[in-house]
Design a protein around this motif. Sequence first.
Motif, mmCIF file in Angstrom:
data_model
loop_
_atom_site.group_PDB
_atom_site.id
_atom_site.type_symbol
_atom_site.label_atom_id
_atom_site.label_comp_id
_atom_site.label_asym_id
_atom_site.label_seq_id
_atom_site.Cartn_x
_atom_site.Cartn_y
_atom_site.Cartn_z
ATOM 1 N N ARG A 29 0.833 -1.211 0.000
ATOM 2 C CA ARG A 29 0.000 0.000 0.000
ATOM 3 C C ARG A 29 0.863 1.254 0.000
ATOM 4 N NH1 ARG A 29 -2.698 2.747 -0.973
ATOM 5 N NH2 ARG A 29 -3.804 3.621 0.764
ATOM 6 N N VAL A 30 1.688 1.374 -1.020
ATOM 7 C CA VAL A 30 2.502 2.565 -1.221
ATOM 8 C C VAL A 30 2.600 2.761 -2.732
ATOM 9 C CG1 VAL A 30 4.668 1.259 -1.144
ATOM 10 C CG2 VAL A 30 4.679 3.674 -0.627
ATOM 11 N N SER A 31 2.574 4.008 -3.181
ATOM 12 C CA SER A 31 2.601 4.249 -4.620
ATOM 13 C C SER A 31 3.995 3.973 -5.175
ATOM 14 C CB SER A 31 2.187 5.684 -4.934
ATOM 15 O OG SER A 31 3.195 6.578 -4.548
ATOM 16 N N VAL A 32 4.063 3.726 -6.470
ATOM 17 C CA VAL A 32 5.328 3.414 -7.129
ATOM 18 C C VAL A 32 6.306 4.581 -6.996
ATOM 19 C CG1 VAL A 32 6.394 2.900 -9.363
ATOM 20 C CG2 VAL A 32 4.240 1.834 -8.748
ATOM 21 N N GLN A 33 5.799 5.803 -7.159
ATOM 22 C CA GLN A 33 6.666 6.980 -7.096
ATOM 23 C C GLN A 33 7.322 7.095 -5.721
ATOM 24 O OE1 GLN A 33 3.576 6.839 -8.188
ATOM 25 N NE2 GLN A 33 3.329 7.997 -10.088
ATOM 26 N N LYS A 34 6.547 6.877 -4.662
ATOM 27 C CA LYS A 34 7.077 6.996 -3.300
ATOM 28 C C LYS A 34 8.038 5.859 -2.977
ATOM 29 C CE LYS A 34 3.138 9.601 -1.664
ATOM 30 N NZ LYS A 34 1.929 9.601 -0.840
ATOM 31 N N ALA A 35 7.769 4.657 -3.505
ATOM 32 C CA ALA A 35 8.671 3.527 -3.274
ATOM 33 C C ALA A 35 9.991 3.733 -4.009
ATOM 34 C CB ALA A 35 8.006 2.231 -3.724
ATOM 35 N N CYS A 36 9.941 4.339 -5.193
ATOM 36 C CA CYS A 36 11.155 4.524 -5.994
ATOM 37 C C CYS A 36 12.129 5.503 -5.355
ATOM 38 C CB CYS A 36 10.798 4.961 -7.414
ATOM 39 S SG CYS A 36 10.294 3.570 -8.429
ATOM 40 N N PHE A 37 11.656 6.467 -4.576
ATOM 41 C CA PHE A 37 12.559 7.372 -3.858
ATOM 42 C C PHE A 37 13.479 6.572 -2.938
ATOM 43 C CE2 PHE A 37 9.428 10.916 -4.543
ATOM 44 C CZ PHE A 37 10.293 11.727 -5.249
ATOM 45 N N VAL A 38 12.916 5.593 -2.260
ATOM 46 C CA VAL A 38 13.690 4.779 -1.323
ATOM 47 C C VAL A 38 14.551 3.768 -2.085
ATOM 48 C CG1 VAL A 38 13.528 3.187 0.623
ATOM 49 C CG2 VAL A 38 11.913 5.072 0.427
ATOM 50 N N LEU A 39 14.002 3.156 -3.131
ATOM 51 C CA LEU A 39 14.739 2.143 -3.891
ATOM 52 C C LEU A 39 15.958 2.742 -4.587
ATOM 53 C CD1 LEU A 39 11.781 0.123 -5.433
ATOM 54 C CD2 LEU A 39 13.312 -0.612 -3.620
ATOM 55 N N ASP A 40 15.831 3.981 -5.059
ATOM 56 C CA ASP A 40 16.962 4.633 -5.718
ATOM 57 C C ASP A 40 18.120 4.865 -4.741
ATOM 58 O OD1 ASP A 40 15.576 4.667 -8.083
ATOM 59 O OD2 ASP A 40 14.906 6.743 -7.884
ATOM 60 N N ALA A 41 17.793 5.047 -3.459
ATOM 61 C CA ALA A 41 18.822 5.307 -2.451
ATOM 62 C C ALA A 41 19.648 4.059 -2.133
ATOM 63 C CB ALA A 41 18.191 5.843 -1.172
ATOM 64 N N GLY A 52 21.251 0.103 6.870
ATOM 65 C CA GLY A 52 21.486 1.341 7.624
ATOM 66 C C GLY A 52 20.729 2.514 7.034
ATOM 67 N N ILE A 53 20.727 2.611 5.710
ATOM 68 C CA ILE A 53 19.988 3.692 5.033
ATOM 69 C C ILE A 53 18.497 3.565 5.320
ATOM 70 C CG2 ILE A 53 19.309 4.563 2.758
ATOM 71 C CD1 ILE A 53 22.155 3.814 1.801
ATOM 72 N N LEU A 54 17.981 2.346 5.222
ATOM 73 C CA LEU A 54 16.544 2.123 5.428
ATOM 74 C C LEU A 54 16.130 2.367 6.875
ATOM 75 C CD1 LEU A 54 16.069 -1.071 3.255
ATOM 76 C CD2 LEU A 54 15.284 1.225 2.710
ATOM 77 N N ALA A 55 17.010 2.067 7.822
ATOM 78 C CA ALA A 55 16.671 2.237 9.233
ATOM 79 C C ALA A 55 16.469 3.709 9.590
ATOM 80 C CB ALA A 55 17.760 1.623 10.110
ATOM 81 N N TYR A 56 17.222 4.610 8.934
ATOM 82 C CA TYR A 56 17.149 6.027 9.279
ATOM 83 C C TYR A 56 16.415 6.873 8.239
ATOM 84 C CZ TYR A 56 20.262 4.875 13.035
ATOM 85 O OH TYR A 56 20.788 4.325 14.168
ATOM 86 N N ASN A 57 15.781 6.235 7.277
ATOM 87 C CA ASN A 57 14.997 6.964 6.280
ATOM 88 C C ASN A 57 13.608 7.223 6.854
ATOM 89 O OD1 ASN A 57 13.684 7.893 3.969
ATOM 90 N ND2 ASN A 57 14.934 6.588 2.649
ATOM 91 N N PRO A 58 13.116 8.456 6.855
ATOM 92 C CA PRO A 58 11.834 8.756 7.505
ATOM 93 C C PRO A 58 10.600 8.340 6.701
ATOM 94 C CG PRO A 58 12.765 10.744 6.577
ATOM 95 C CD PRO A 58 13.787 9.668 6.385
ATOM 96 N N ARG A 59 10.759 7.929 5.464
ATOM 97 C CA ARG A 59 9.603 7.604 4.635
ATOM 98 C C ARG A 59 8.940 6.296 5.070
ATOM 99 N NH1 ARG A 59 8.972 10.344 -0.131
ATOM 100 N NH2 ARG A 59 10.617 11.831 -0.613
ATOM 101 N N TYR A 88 25.142 -7.853 -2.289
ATOM 102 C CA TYR A 88 24.782 -6.476 -2.634
ATOM 103 C C TYR A 88 23.475 -6.485 -3.418
ATOM 104 C CZ TYR A 88 26.217 -7.077 -7.513
ATOM 105 O OH TYR A 88 26.316 -7.485 -8.811
ATOM 106 N N ILE A 89 22.844 -5.338 -3.506
ATOM 107 C CA ILE A 89 21.553 -5.227 -4.191
ATOM 108 C C ILE A 89 21.822 -4.999 -5.669
ATOM 109 C CG2 ILE A 89 19.416 -3.922 -4.366
ATOM 110 C CD1 ILE A 89 19.806 -3.250 -1.380
ATOM 111 N N GLU A 90 21.548 -6.017 -6.470
ATOM 112 C CA GLU A 90 21.807 -5.915 -7.904
ATOM 113 C C GLU A 90 20.654 -5.209 -8.613
ATOM 114 O OE1 GLU A 90 24.152 -8.678 -10.850
ATOM 115 O OE2 GLU A 90 22.236 -9.583 -10.334
#
Length: 128
Positions: A29-41, A52-59, A88-90
């Motif tokens: 239940r999250v839009s593609v645009q909002k998910a892509c901000f996190v996936l790009d990081a 570590g990035i995901l733990a401190y990301n506020p989204r 690693y994330i391919e």
Amino acid sequence: MAKGHRSQIKRERNEQRDTRPSAKISYARVSVQKACFVLDAIRGKDVQTALGILAYNPRYASSVIEKLLKSAIANAENNNGMNVDNLYIEECYANKGPTMKRIRPRAQGRAYRIEKRMSHITIVLNER
């Protein structure tokens, strides 16, 4: 039609299967645009840095993707016998899912449409 026995056809199809460890969440239940901000990081990073990035990301999407990444790491460790330190994330991407349509009452008897979007998120890992 493919030639050969059914078991031969299945064997050939399974040889072409992707053996990289992955995890997928459908109908998140999250839009593609909002998910892509996190996936790009996190794309291309090793898994410890990505966690570590995901733990401190506020989204909101980061909590969903963090759970998905932990699942992909467990799949790599248990199913493929890979070392967690070398992962690693391919690939990571979000595809559009179905949209729930809702009505919002507005002034003078009008009704505005609210679209609650969903996505299918996939993470594919590999070893360095």
